[in-house]
Enzyme design. Structure first.
Site, PDB file in Angstrom:
ATOM      1  N   GLU A 237      -5.998   2.340  -0.381  1.00 44.40           N
ATOM      2  CA  GLU A 237      -4.704   2.543  -1.029  1.00 44.40           C
ATOM      3  C   GLU A 237      -3.873   1.254  -1.055  1.00 44.40           C
ATOM      4  OE1 GLU A 237      -3.984   3.631   3.352  1.00 44.40           O
ATOM      5  OE2 GLU A 237      -5.622   3.596   1.896  1.00 44.40           O
TER       6      GLU A 237
ATOM      7  N   ASP B 222       0.827  -1.204   0.000  1.00 44.27           N
ATOM      8  CA  ASP B 222       0.000   0.000   0.000  1.00 44.27           C
ATOM      9  C   ASP B 222       0.861   1.253   0.000  1.00 44.27           C
ATOM     10  OD1 ASP B 222       0.758   0.397   2.635  1.00 44.27           O
ATOM     11  OD2 ASP B 222      -1.171  -0.134   3.488  1.00 44.27           O
ATOM     12  N   ILE B 223       0.213   2.384  -0.265  1.00 44.18           N
ATOM     13  CA  ILE B 223       0.917   3.661  -0.368  1.00 44.18           C
ATOM     14  C   ILE B 223       1.168   4.215   1.025  1.00 44.18           C
ATOM     15  CG2 ILE B 223       0.780   6.013  -1.272  1.00 44.18           C
ATOM     16  CD1 ILE B 223      -1.068   4.929  -3.465  1.00 44.18           C
TER      17      ILE B 223
ATOM     18  N   ASN C 195      -4.404  12.861   0.735  1.00 48.40           N
ATOM     19  CA  ASN C 195      -5.782  13.338   0.650  1.00 48.40           C
ATOM     20  C   ASN C 195      -5.998  14.588   1.492  1.00 48.40           C
ATOM     21  OD1 ASN C 195      -6.926  11.493  -1.161  1.00 48.40           O
ATOM     22  ND2 ASN C 195      -7.278   9.978   0.450  1.00 48.40           N
TER      23      ASN C 195
ATOM     24  N   ASP D 110      -7.008  10.527  -5.819  1.00 48.33           N
ATOM     25  CA  ASP D 110      -7.487   9.583  -6.842  1.00 48.33           C
ATOM     26  C   ASP D 110      -6.501   9.486  -8.004  1.00 48.33           C
ATOM     27  OD1 ASP D 110      -9.722   9.044  -5.380  1.00 48.33           O
ATOM     28  OD2 ASP D 110     -11.096  10.248  -6.599  1.00 48.33           O
TER      29      ASP D 110
END
Length: 316
Positions: free
Chosen positions: A230, A187-188, A195, A204
């Site tokens: 994510e 994941d990020i 965000n 996004d």
């Protein structure tokens, strides 16, 4: 990181089709029809195969055009060929049994070769396929249904339901042929701050570009999906931990070096990755996900932007 519930991976929606695309060599680009085989009974239920080349093979081998997960099917079980009709302007399809061990049946009759008619039902092992002639509107309609049922709408990657179905098939094949395969769960890092700082629109865009970078670094037969938020997943058939580690490092570096300011994100974007291998880290999809998730957690706890390998439950 929040643990996933097992039943999150259960497909609670009836998926009408799953297509295998073989359109790289259409017989006639102006044709308004297509020949398809839909699995209506068997472990590949819902799969749709396109007959669009002069000779195409169906069986359980990895090297055929249409692969089915059926132990009673021969490795090279059945061939489909085109037969020209009406002066060669149109074609029909001939099914030819390739001396299969358990035979090929069309409408409950054993055949050696037979010209197929729309609606014929073919039995190969324990799998039943329906032969259909569809026009371009039918194909477009079913492709839209397919994408809605199997693709993540934001990133275009496979969704969790599709990944789980492929997961089970890869485990079955790997167990049968004693082959390894590896799972990447990643994941990020600090995605919430992306965000919060730049807005969900930029978030996004970061997700979409990350998905594109993932696809650019994986092989054609690897399965990449959005696992949630994510978080992403990749299934890598016929791949040991060593091979998966090389691929994971290459992917990690690709994302670290990409300039996301092009999409309005002025901070560096990185990912953390956990790796698990079947069967030495787990023998079920649940065990492998748990092990890869634990490795991902370790990667985050030890500084992020790194790759971590799951603990072994047995020696190779």
């Amino acid at each position: 990181m929040e643990k996933k519930k097992d039943n999150d991976l259960v497909n609670e929606q009836t998926v009408e089709i799953r297509m295998v695309d073989h359109r790289d060599a259409q017989l006639d680009s102006s044709a308004s029809y297509s020949f398809t085989l839909t699995v209506i009974e068997g472990s590949d239920f819902g799969a749709v195969f396109h007959i669009d080349r002069a000779e195409m093979i169906l069986g359980r081998s990895d090297e055929v055009d249409f692969r089915i997960n059926d132990s009673r099917a021969s490795r090279r079980h059945l061939m489909f060929t085109f037969l020209p009709v009406e002066g060669g302007e149109k074609v029909s399809v001939m099914a030819i049994d390739l001396d299969s061990k358990n035979g090929t049946y069309v409408n409950n009759e054993k055949i050696e070769d037979l010209e197929l008619k729309n609606g014929d039902k073919l039995k190969v092992g324990d799998t039943i396929l329906k032969f259909e002639v569809k026009d371009t509107l039918d194909i477009s309609y079913h492709e839209k249904l397919y994408n809605q049922a199997t693709r993540d709408p934001l990133t275009g990657l496979w969704n969790r339901n599709y990944v789980q179905a492929e997961f089970d098939k890869i485990i079955s094949l790997s167990s049968r042929y004693n082959r390894p395969f590896s799972l990447l769960l990643f994941d990020i890092d600090f995605f919430k701050s992306v965000n919060d700082t730049y807005g969900h629109h930029v978030g996004d865009l970061v997700l979409k570009k990350t998905a594109q970078l993932i696809m650019s670094q994986l092989r054609a037969h690897d399965v990449a999906g959005r696992y949630g938020g994510e978080e992403f997943i990749s299934l890598m058939p016929d791949t040991s931990i060593e091979g998966a580690l090389v691929a994971a490092e290459r992917l990690r570096q690709e994302i670290e070096l990409f300039d996301f300011s092009l999409f309005g994100c002025l901070r560096r974007v990185t990912i953390s990755i956990g790796i698990a291998q079947f069967p030495i880290c787990g023998r079920t999809s649940e065990e492998l996900i748990k092990q890869a998730d634990a490795a991902l957690y370790t990667a985050k706890q030890t500084g992020r932007n790194r790759v971590s390998v799951a603990a072994l439950i047995e020696t190779p």
